[in-house]
Design a protein around this motif. Structure first.
Motif, PDB file in Angstrom:
ATOM      1  N   GLN A   1      -5.066 -69.721 -84.312  1.00  0.00           N
ATOM      2  CA  GLN A   1      -4.734 -71.114 -84.544  1.00  0.00           C
ATOM      3  C   GLN A   1      -3.591 -71.563 -83.639  1.00  0.00           C
ATOM      4  O   GLN A   1      -3.605 -72.677 -83.102  1.00  0.00           O
ATOM      5  CB  GLN A   1      -4.346 -71.339 -86.011  1.00  0.00           C
ATOM      6  N   GLY A   2      -2.607 -70.691 -83.455  1.00  0.00           N
ATOM      7  CA  GLY A   2      -1.507 -71.015 -82.566  1.00  0.00           C
ATOM      8  C   GLY A   2      -1.973 -71.203 -81.131  1.00  0.00           C
ATOM      9  O   GLY A   2      -1.528 -72.117 -80.434  1.00  0.00           O
ATOM     10  N   LEU A   3      -2.886 -70.334 -80.697  1.00  0.00           N
ATOM     11  CA  LEU A   3      -3.452 -70.459 -79.353  1.00  0.00           C
ATOM     12  C   LEU A   3      -4.166 -71.800 -79.200  1.00  0.00           C
ATOM     13  O   LEU A   3      -4.000 -72.502 -78.196  1.00  0.00           O
ATOM     14  CB  LEU A   3      -4.432 -69.310 -79.102  1.00  0.00           C
ATOM     15  N   SER A   4      -4.949 -72.160 -80.210  1.00  0.00           N
ATOM     16  CA  SER A   4      -5.707 -73.404 -80.166  1.00  0.00           C
ATOM     17  C   SER A   4      -4.802 -74.627 -80.191  1.00  0.00           C
ATOM     18  O   SER A   4      -4.928 -75.532 -79.361  1.00  0.00           O
ATOM     19  CB  SER A   4      -6.683 -73.460 -81.349  1.00  0.00           C
ATOM     20  N   ILE A   5      -3.862 -74.656 -81.117  1.00  0.00           N
ATOM     21  CA  ILE A   5      -2.989 -75.812 -81.260  1.00  0.00           C
ATOM     22  C   ILE A   5      -2.079 -75.973 -80.046  1.00  0.00           C
ATOM     23  O   ILE A   5      -1.731 -77.090 -79.649  1.00  0.00           O
ATOM     24  CB  ILE A   5      -2.152 -75.702 -82.551  1.00  0.00           C
ATOM     25  N   GLY A   6      -1.696 -74.839 -79.429  1.00  0.00           N
ATOM     26  CA  GLY A   6      -0.867 -74.916 -78.238  1.00  0.00           C
ATOM     27  C   GLY A   6      -1.505 -75.747 -77.143  1.00  0.00           C
ATOM     28  O   GLY A   6      -0.820 -76.462 -76.407  1.00  0.00           O
ATOM     29  N   GLY A   7      -2.834 -75.656 -77.028  1.00  0.00           N
ATOM     30  CA  GLY A   7      -3.542 -76.474 -76.055  1.00  0.00           C
ATOM     31  C   GLY A   7      -3.973 -77.820 -76.614  1.00  0.00           C
ATOM     32  O   GLY A   7      -4.069 -78.799 -75.870  1.00  0.00           O
ATOM     33  N   GLU A   8      -4.239 -77.877 -77.916  1.00  0.00           N
ATOM     34  CA  GLU A   8      -4.731 -79.105 -78.536  1.00  0.00           C
ATOM     35  C   GLU A   8      -3.728 -80.240 -78.416  1.00  0.00           C
ATOM     36  O   GLU A   8      -4.090 -81.371 -78.091  1.00  0.00           O
ATOM     37  CB  GLU A   8      -5.051 -78.862 -80.012  1.00  0.00           C
ATOM     38  N   TYR A   9      -2.467 -79.937 -78.677  1.00  0.00           N
ATOM     39  CA  TYR A   9      -1.470 -81.005 -78.631  1.00  0.00           C
ATOM     40  C   TYR A   9      -1.450 -81.662 -77.260  1.00  0.00           C
ATOM     41  O   TYR A   9      -1.503 -82.885 -77.132  1.00  0.00           O
ATOM     42  CB  TYR A   9      -0.080 -80.462 -78.973  1.00  0.00           C
ATOM     43  N   ALA A  10      -1.376 -80.837 -76.227  1.00  0.00           N
ATOM     44  CA  ALA A  10      -1.273 -81.394 -74.874  1.00  0.00           C
ATOM     45  C   ALA A  10      -2.559 -82.077 -74.454  1.00  0.00           C
ATOM     46  O   ALA A  10      -2.537 -83.154 -73.853  1.00  0.00           O
ATOM     47  CB  ALA A  10      -0.932 -80.284 -73.889  1.00  0.00           C
TER      48      ALA A  10
ATOM     49  N   GLY B   1       6.558 -66.664 -92.825  1.00  0.00           N
ATOM     50  CA  GLY B   1       6.746 -65.871 -91.613  1.00  0.00           C
ATOM     51  C   GLY B   1       5.480 -65.811 -90.781  1.00  0.00           C
ATOM     52  O   GLY B   1       5.526 -65.941 -89.550  1.00  0.00           O
ATOM     53  N   ILE B   2       4.332 -65.632 -91.439  1.00  0.00           N
ATOM     54  CA  ILE B   2       3.058 -65.624 -90.719  1.00  0.00           C
ATOM     55  C   ILE B   2       2.774 -67.014 -90.158  1.00  0.00           C
ATOM     56  O   ILE B   2       2.243 -67.167 -89.052  1.00  0.00           O
ATOM     57  CB  ILE B   2       1.917 -65.145 -91.644  1.00  0.00           C
ATOM     58  N   PHE B   3       3.133 -68.056 -90.913  1.00  0.00           N
ATOM     59  CA  PHE B   3       3.008 -69.423 -90.402  1.00  0.00           C
ATOM     60  C   PHE B   3       3.821 -69.588 -89.118  1.00  0.00           C
ATOM     61  O   PHE B   3       3.349 -70.158 -88.129  1.00  0.00           O
ATOM     62  CB  PHE B   3       3.499 -70.410 -91.468  1.00  0.00           C
ATOM     63  N   ALA B   4       5.037 -69.053 -89.117  1.00  0.00           N
ATOM     64  CA  ALA B   4       5.900 -69.160 -87.940  1.00  0.00           C
ATOM     65  C   ALA B   4       5.358 -68.348 -86.775  1.00  0.00           C
ATOM     66  O   ALA B   4       5.471 -68.758 -85.613  1.00  0.00           O
ATOM     67  CB  ALA B   4       7.322 -68.705 -88.291  1.00  0.00           C
ATOM     68  N   VAL B   5       4.761 -67.175 -87.065  1.00  0.00           N
ATOM     69  CA  VAL B   5       4.203 -66.341 -85.998  1.00  0.00           C
ATOM     70  C   VAL B   5       3.110 -67.093 -85.247  1.00  0.00           C
ATOM     71  O   VAL B   5       2.951 -66.942 -84.029  1.00  0.00           O
ATOM     72  CB  VAL B   5       3.656 -65.016 -86.582  1.00  0.00           C
TER      73      VAL B   5
ATOM     74  N   GLY C   1       8.111 -74.345 -85.773  1.00  0.00           N
ATOM     75  CA  GLY C   1       7.417 -73.349 -86.584  1.00  0.00           C
ATOM     76  C   GLY C   1       8.336 -72.550 -87.471  1.00  0.00           C
ATOM     77  O   GLY C   1       7.903 -72.007 -88.488  1.00  0.00           O
ATOM     78  N   THR C   2       9.606 -72.458 -87.107  1.00  0.00           N
ATOM     79  CA  THR C   2      10.548 -71.690 -87.913  1.00  0.00           C
ATOM     80  C   THR C   2      11.304 -72.542 -88.924  1.00  0.00           C
ATOM     81  O   THR C   2      12.094 -72.006 -89.706  1.00  0.00           O
ATOM     82  CB  THR C   2      11.575 -70.995 -86.998  1.00  0.00           C
ATOM     83  N   ALA C   3      11.090 -73.852 -88.923  1.00  0.00           N
ATOM     84  CA  ALA C   3      11.869 -74.736 -89.799  1.00  0.00           C
ATOM     85  C   ALA C   3      11.720 -74.343 -91.267  1.00  0.00           C
ATOM     86  O   ALA C   3      12.712 -74.214 -91.999  1.00  0.00           O
ATOM     87  CB  ALA C   3      11.445 -76.189 -89.592  1.00  0.00           C
ATOM     88  N   GLU C   4      10.481 -74.139 -91.700  1.00  0.00           N
ATOM     89  CA  GLU C   4      10.251 -73.765 -93.095  1.00  0.00           C
ATOM     90  C   GLU C   4      10.853 -72.407 -93.407  1.00  0.00           C
ATOM     91  O   GLU C   4      11.452 -72.199 -94.467  1.00  0.00           O
ATOM     92  CB  GLU C   4       8.746 -73.756 -93.376  1.00  0.00           C
ATOM     93  N   TYR C   5      10.722 -71.474 -92.476  1.00  0.00           N
ATOM     94  CA  TYR C   5      11.273 -70.137 -92.692  1.00  0.00           C
ATOM     95  C   TYR C   5      12.800 -70.194 -92.779  1.00  0.00           C
ATOM     96  O   TYR C   5      13.410 -69.559 -93.657  1.00  0.00           O
ATOM     97  CB  TYR C   5      10.848 -69.200 -91.561  1.00  0.00           C
TER      98      TYR C   5
END
Length: 458
Positions: free
Chosen positions: A133-142, A66-70, A392-396
């Motif tokens: 991490q989510g903030l960072s990856i959100g920009g990293e991918y693009a 759940g925290i991973f998905a958040v 992000g929710t696939a595992e959950y």
């Protein structure tokens, strides 16, 4: 769709040597970003007990998942903020910022107090780190997708952009290598007590090295050209208003991402837990299966990317979607009964070969849909939204179905997501021949447009 000869190469803005250095630099930074991102999932089986009380192991894994998905919920925010920054201030500056944020997040996880010492404070620190991490990856991918695509020669963009998933996968492999090393040097008790902190300390140190590296990258020709005097007012770059004018392309990014992101996270981050929890495989064996399969998967990316430069993007995307739609249920069912190394490896490789049709070229396809002034934001925001809702929710979702006693319904869920993307791939144009800069468009005007040429510069 065109399967004729590849389009002409980009006019020389970077020498072949500097282009190779840019690809290596962008890829290495991406590797560390995704090492930090995936190492959370790889080590969750060891640190779940440290932050959540109780005896139900599935419940503990649900909490960590759940925290991973958040963390994915912050990806649209990161995609908006950092995608805007990449379009207004350059791909290089955005890449430098993303790795800084990731370093701080890794350090927070490494220092997080356990439940036994501070109650749920440790879980809150874990949550804060995942949000960063989510903030960072959100920009990293693009930023990395745009950078790798723009810095590549025009007739090698599929190959160049494929290194995004090479580096993403190598980041996960690095995390699994650290896990395997610790499994063979520490006892299970030591891993659950303090050993799980080691990879996060390493992640913070790796990020410092990559920060130094990314400070030395060169900006892409497409962005430098767009930021010139003839590029229009600065406010027109990287804004939501500018993205709205390309809302059809943004919708395409979400739809084509849906099936790919669910399949990717199913056969990478969730695979180890599935082999342990459903197939009854030992943790060390399941980890080795994932490591071997992902190694082959990484090697396949450039081959498929180069193939797309010759035959187009759509044939690979359609092959992936068909394979995932009809193959997920039998593959996952067989994996649930594969209690030994070789059967599990063979099935995992089959699944990842199918997924390669998406992963190897999705960065190029998305970047090729947008003009330079909104390219990073156009890739970032819709992709991040699709990932927050589905990847992000696939595992959950998988663990939720398992906990409810209906595990096989998850297999149909994955197939259904792939079917939605299949319809998108069939209906969308092939983007291989898109001109990403005015220089490429000028060359096209001189030599004549190729067949079915997509237009990204306007």
């Amino acid at each position: 769709m065109s399967s004729s000869a590849a389009p002409p190469a980009t006019p020389p803005g970077h020498s072949p040597g500097s282009r190779r250095l840019a690809l290596v630099g962008g890829s290495l930074g991406n590797l560390v970003e995704w090492y930090d991102w995936f190492v959370y999932a790889s080590f969750a089986i060891y640190f779940a007990d440290s932050f959540f009380p109780g005896d139900n192991q599935t419940t503990k894994l649900l909490n960590t998942a759940g925290i991973f998905a958040v963390g994915f919920l912050m990806r649209p925010v990161g995609g908006w903020i950092l995608g805007r920054a990449a379009d207004r201030h350059g791909r290089k500056s955005a890449l430098t910022l993303t790795v800084t944020l990731m370093s701080v997040a890794a350090l927070l996880i490494a220092l997080a107090p356990t439940y036994g010492r501070s109650g749920y404070l440790g879980a809150l620190v874990l949550l804060l780190a995942r949000l960063l991490q989510g903030l960072s990856i959100g920009g990293e991918y693009a930023a990395s997708a745009t950078y790798l695509t723009e810095v590549s020669a025009r007739n090698r963009r599929g190959l160049g952009s494929s290194f995004q998933y090479v580096s993403m996968t190598c980041g996960q492999l690095l995390g699994l290598a650290v896990l395997i090393t610790l499994q063979h040097t520490l006892t299970t008790g030591q891993l659950e007590s303090w050993g799980w902190r080691v990879p996060f300390v390493l992640g913070a140190l790796f990020s410092v090295v990559v920060y130094w590296l990314r400070r030395r990258l060169t900006e892409t020709e497409a962005f430098t050209e767009e930021s010139g005097a003839d590029a229009g007012p600065d406010g027109a770059r990287g804004t939501l208003a500018a993205l709205w004018r390309h809302r059809r392309q943004a919708g395409l990014v979400m739809a084509l991402t849906l099936g790919g992101t669910v399949a990717y996270y199913t056969y990478t981050t969730y695979l180890t837990k599935y082999l342990i929890g459903s197939a009854g495989m030992a943790k060390s064996t399941a980890t080795l299966v994932s490591f071997t399969a992902l190694t082959v998967f990484a090697l396949l990316q450039p081959l498929a990317g180069a193939l797309s430069d010759r035959i187009g993007r759509r044939p690979l995307l359609i092959t992936f979607a068909v394979g995932c739609t009809v193959g997920t249920y039998p593959i996952m069912t067989a994996l649930g009964s594969a209690s030994s190394y070789w059967p599990a490896l063979g099935l995992s490789l089959l699944a990842l070969v199918i997924v390669t049709g998406y992963t190897s070229i999705n960065a190029a396809v998305k970047a090729e849909l947008f003009p330079t002034r909104v390219r990073a934001l156009g890739v970032a925001l819709p992709y991040a939204i699709a990932n927050a809702l589905f990847g992000g929710t696939a595992e959950y979702v998988a663990l939720w179905f398992k906990d409810a006693g209906h595990e096989k319904l998850f297999f149909w869920y994955v197939s259904g997501c792939a079917l939605v993307s299949l319809v998108t791939y069939v209906l969308m144009p092939d983007t291989r021949d898109a001109a990403l800069s005015r220089a490429e468009a000028a060359t096209e005007a001189d030599t004549g447009p190729g067949p079915a040429r997509a237009r990204a510069v306007r």
